[in-house]
Design a protein around this motif. Sequence first.
Motif, PDB file in Angstrom:
ATOM      1  N   ASN A 295       0.823  -1.212   0.000  1.00  0.00           N
ATOM      2  CA  ASN A 295       0.000   0.000   0.000  1.00  0.00           C
ATOM      3  C   ASN A 295       0.857   1.262   0.000  1.00  0.00           C
ATOM      4  N   LEU A 329      -6.408   7.779   3.276  1.00  0.00           N
ATOM      5  CA  LEU A 329      -6.790   6.429   2.881  1.00  0.00           C
ATOM      6  C   LEU A 329      -5.689   5.431   3.228  1.00  0.00           C
ATOM      7  N   PHE A 330      -4.441   5.852   3.086  1.00  0.00           N
ATOM      8  CA  PHE A 330      -3.313   4.989   3.441  1.00  0.00           C
ATOM      9  C   PHE A 330      -3.351   4.640   4.932  1.00  0.00           C
ATOM     10  N   LYS A 333      -6.276   2.236   5.846  1.00  0.00           N
ATOM     11  CA  LYS A 333      -6.053   0.814   5.577  1.00  0.00           C
ATOM     12  C   LYS A 333      -5.317   0.126   6.721  1.00  0.00           C
ATOM     13  N   HIS A 336      -8.167   1.198  10.434  1.00  0.00           N
ATOM     14  CA  HIS A 336      -9.627   1.296  10.474  1.00  0.00           C
ATOM     15  C   HIS A 336     -10.283   0.288  11.410  1.00  0.00           C
ATOM     16  N   ASN A 337      -9.572  -0.781  11.783  1.00  0.00           N
ATOM     17  CA  ASN A 337     -10.174  -1.794  12.656  1.00  0.00           C
ATOM     18  C   ASN A 337     -10.091  -1.463  14.143  1.00  0.00           C
ATOM     19  N   ASN A 364      -2.173  -7.061   8.608  1.00  0.00           N
ATOM     20  CA  ASN A 364      -1.357  -7.931   7.768  1.00  0.00           C
ATOM     21  C   ASN A 364       0.100  -7.822   8.220  1.00  0.00           C
ATOM     22  N   ASP A 367       1.865  -4.252   7.807  1.00  0.00           N
ATOM     23  CA  ASP A 367       1.353  -3.242   8.725  1.00  0.00           C
ATOM     24  C   ASP A 367       1.680  -3.591  10.172  1.00  0.00           C
ATOM     25  N   PRO A 408     -13.467   2.373   1.865  1.00  0.00           N
ATOM     26  CA  PRO A 408     -12.519   1.269   2.013  1.00  0.00           C
ATOM     27  C   PRO A 408     -11.907   0.818   0.700  1.00  0.00           C
ATOM     28  N   LYS A 409     -12.428   1.302  -0.433  1.00  0.00           N
ATOM     29  CA  LYS A 409     -11.924   0.844  -1.725  1.00  0.00           C
ATOM     30  C   LYS A 409     -11.025   1.894  -2.366  1.00  0.00           C
ATOM     31  N   GLU A 410     -10.049   1.412  -3.125  1.00  0.00           N
ATOM     32  CA  GLU A 410      -9.111   2.284  -3.820  1.00  0.00           C
ATOM     33  C   GLU A 410      -9.828   3.060  -4.920  1.00  0.00           C
TER      34      GLU A 410
END
Length: 533
Positions: A295, A329-330, A333, A336-337, A364, A367, A408-410
């Motif tokens: 990302n 947005l970066f 990702k 956000h949780n 992931n 991250d 949430p989408k690019e």
Amino acid sequence: MEKQEKLIENIIHFKCTQIEEGMSYECISQQPYKDTVLQNMVFPFCFPEGESMINKKDGLNYHIDYEKQESFAFILTDISANRRYVYCRRFSNFKFPECFCIIAERPFESLFKKILDKAVAIRKISINLLSKFFEDIAKQNVPSINGVLTNISFHHIPYEISSEEDFSKHHSSNVLNILKLFGASFLVDIIGDIMMERKFVFLSNSIGSLSDTILTLTSLIYPFVWHHVLIPILPVQLASYPTAPMPYLIGIKTSLWEHVKKECDGGMEDTIVIDLEKGQQIEGPVFPMVFTSPNSILLRSQLSLIQNDPDPDENIELKNDTIYNMFQLFFFKIFHNYFQCFKANPGGKIKYSFDRDTFVSKLNEDDKLFFESFEDSQMCFMFFNTRAEQKSDEYQIETLCPFNRLPPKESYGFVDCGFVMENLDSGESISMVCRFCNLLITGEDPCSQRGNELYHTKCFRCCCCAKILEGNKLANCERLKCVYCHRSQKPELTVNEIQARIDSKEKRKLTKTEKLVSKTFKKRFENEKLQQN
């Protein structure tokens, strides 16, 4: 009836004066009340050059030229970390330089610029009328979007100042200039080092460039906040400040840099020094990249696409918003949780606490590596503790945080091989195989170009420091190098060593000083909370 918020806290009109001991000041006016403590606090930042502002003018004839003016801003931070924004307009070419200063709790940048523009126009007419104008502005409340400030008790000169900015935005308007100055990857790396709470010094001959750059960089990390030393314009009286052990973001006039280095006497070995005239690092260590995930590589490519737009003057405001949204947005990702990662503390003074392990389990691998370094920072500690307190006070933290409002989408394009092919000169051909790893570059891969050579963006790296160079200025040499490593004559890495850096999954280690500072600030924060309770 709900009490309306005042637009400004204070307005000061300074004039430099000369005394036997050097430079002092006269407060021509201050509204809505006199405050000598505030005057003494603000004045050195308005004239960071010190007495040279007046000494260099001795024996010369000066006329008042209102066209030669400087706009800049800085932040005052008290011991409780409360911030006040100071927006200034300075006339350093006067024999006795003057400066207008608006002090406010909220950063209404474009509105304050319009007020200062009007102040300059009135100053040309009468200095007495200017004092009355400032008195009128001090009575104004925060306007609504598209609202208008107009005369209250000042009737000598009619004025209408429109408020067109969106007060919900958390950024200034010059991020496109910053992107073009640094280059896409260097900007991402600077933001990464700020997130790691590194020490930075920025140099420029323009105090406006210093303040704009530093305040813009801190706005790019929103909703995170820089909690350490923040001095966009360092007064000469504080020349030894960069020897401080805590992290800092400091702006210094280039003409004062040698004096500062002499005062610091080698105490800045771990400081990244960036020259804003060159848009490059000129001194200090080269730290490993903070952001290495796919990302982050995509972000570099997206920014590079905007940076190299062939029509630079088209939709500047839209491009500024897009750059901020890309960074938001970066971060989205990655973080956000976190809303679902709080656990109850039965019987505790704070009802909830951040559940670090649950949050990390949702990340992931890339991250997760970033967060394991980031969690040692004061920035991270304060962010999650503040959210835990808000949740304990029964706020809906989802409504307070921008991570809940981002898609949430690019939705942004990037530099791919199709883009490169479209921009080739007619008759020119280029191989679709990466010059570094010798693997095919597909249309789904961000790619980078150097002459007639293509690279995967993740492979487009300096052969000395192994940092990604997409969008950055390149050294004029045979191998792929950043300008700083080339000028500093850093040793070159082998292909295998660069590949090892690409494959490396090591957590960035904090220095002993960073660990001590982080521990000290966390302890102080906890003690303050205990005292409040």
